[in-house]
Design a protein around this motif. Sequence first.
Motif, PDB file in Angstrom:
ATOM      1  N   MET A 100       0.793  -0.930  -0.049  1.00 24.82           N
ATOM      2  CA  MET A 100       0.054   0.378  -0.441  1.00 24.82           C
ATOM      3  C   MET A 100       1.121   1.574  -0.247  1.00 24.82           C
ATOM      4  N   PRO A 102       2.284   4.174   2.313  1.00 21.62           N
ATOM      5  CA  PRO A 102       1.703   4.834   2.682  1.00 21.62           C
ATOM      6  C   PRO A 102       2.387   5.405   2.965  1.00 21.62           C
ATOM      7  N   LEU A 222      -4.340   6.900   4.308  1.00 21.65           N
ATOM      8  CA  LEU A 222      -3.476   5.739   3.900  1.00 21.65           C
ATOM      9  C   LEU A 222      -2.806   5.000   5.032  1.00 21.65           C
TER      10      LEU A 222
END
Length: 450
Positions: A100, A102, A222
């Motif tokens: 992901m 972040p 996020l």
Amino acid sequence: MNLGKLSKTLYFQVLVGLALGIAVGHWWPEFGASLKPFGDGFVKLVKMMIAPVVFCTIVSGLTSLGDSKGIGKTLLKAMGLFYVLTILALLTGLATAFLMQPGAGMNIDPATLDASVAAKFSKAELPHGFAQFVLHIIPASFFGAFAAGEVLPVLLLAVLCGFALTRIGKAGAPMLDGLESFSHMLFTAFGFIMKLAPLGAFGAMAFTVGKYGIKSIGSLGLLIAAFYVACGFFVAVVLGALARLHGFRLWQVLRYFREELLVVLGTASSEPVLPRLLQKLERLGCKKGVVGLVLPAGYSFNLDGTALYLTLASIFIAQACNIHLSAGQIIAMLGLMLLTSKGAAGVTGSGFVALVATLTVMPDLPVAGVALLVGVDRFMSEARALSSTASNCVACIVVSIWEKACDRERLASELGSGYRRTEEALEHEMDLPAANLALVPAPGERQQAA
């Protein structure tokens, strides 16, 4: 279940407390932030009960088992399972951070970060190395373990006293009778305290939203999303697979402990529900001695939520500061986190403290990087506590099955019923004389009798 009965259940009351806390914190932030003592007071009330509850439960449980060799084998199996789950949690957090990303694109200069934030949390002393960790478990005095309120020293004392009582035989009967009566009094008093859980959840949530604000989630949204994804994956996939391999369903376990999980969500701490978990795991059909050993040990050695947080937060800081970590550095970091995630047990804000302890030892990542997480750490502490609580419940059932100390028919009956009994019925059982508690039939037994 009609609305009248629903309003009397603990999980409904806690849900209302959470909703009101969010509303008050959002619309009246200053007033919401001032409600912190409600949440802190509830947690302190429960924490003062934990040490004696754990001691009485373990001592009486060990004397019921009787076999000291079996006790050592049970602990060894539990510790093996705890470390496997911790490793899987660390890897899950690591994989989520890389997938992901972040912290990518933040381009933060480590020199601009406020190092004083880390200095404040580094004051919480954690044991360095295995030898210091073991010495930390040994209390300064017998009653000092109860005064400090840490689980591991109390666990050590309880095991020693339990073994001693099994050796002295009939001479220890008066002590066991006294412990049983004392334990019954403690659980009844704890039942009174749990009535304050909705108020504690309300105050804690109002403080969180009032002080940090829902808008503060946006800047690091996020990161928060990545952490919740990692926790959800670990619980659903790792714990779900472990449960299915042993013949029960994770969803049924989570539903059975829904009141306790809501309290954990509201207070962002797993400690307030330890006594109720001990009771309800026994009610599931797990033998008291195994539950008394495994669950308190899990509270110190099976902090999977903290393990998830450590890897995800560390990689986030590296990504935000454009620091590339080699495979060797990542492996060394994981090995270090196996220790720091356990060493933080019993320390307030253990996830954040463990992160500071990890970064202090690792020269590759700036300790000041934790300043990036201060504003949103409170929004991730709920997921840390929930993941660890769910993991310890599943692990306790699994170890009980391994040790053939779990009534599988009762387990299936309790989980299948979804624990529909009201809080009034639970209180009625707690009000019975201690000697008669063992005579109270399980719901499954009542159905068979009918």
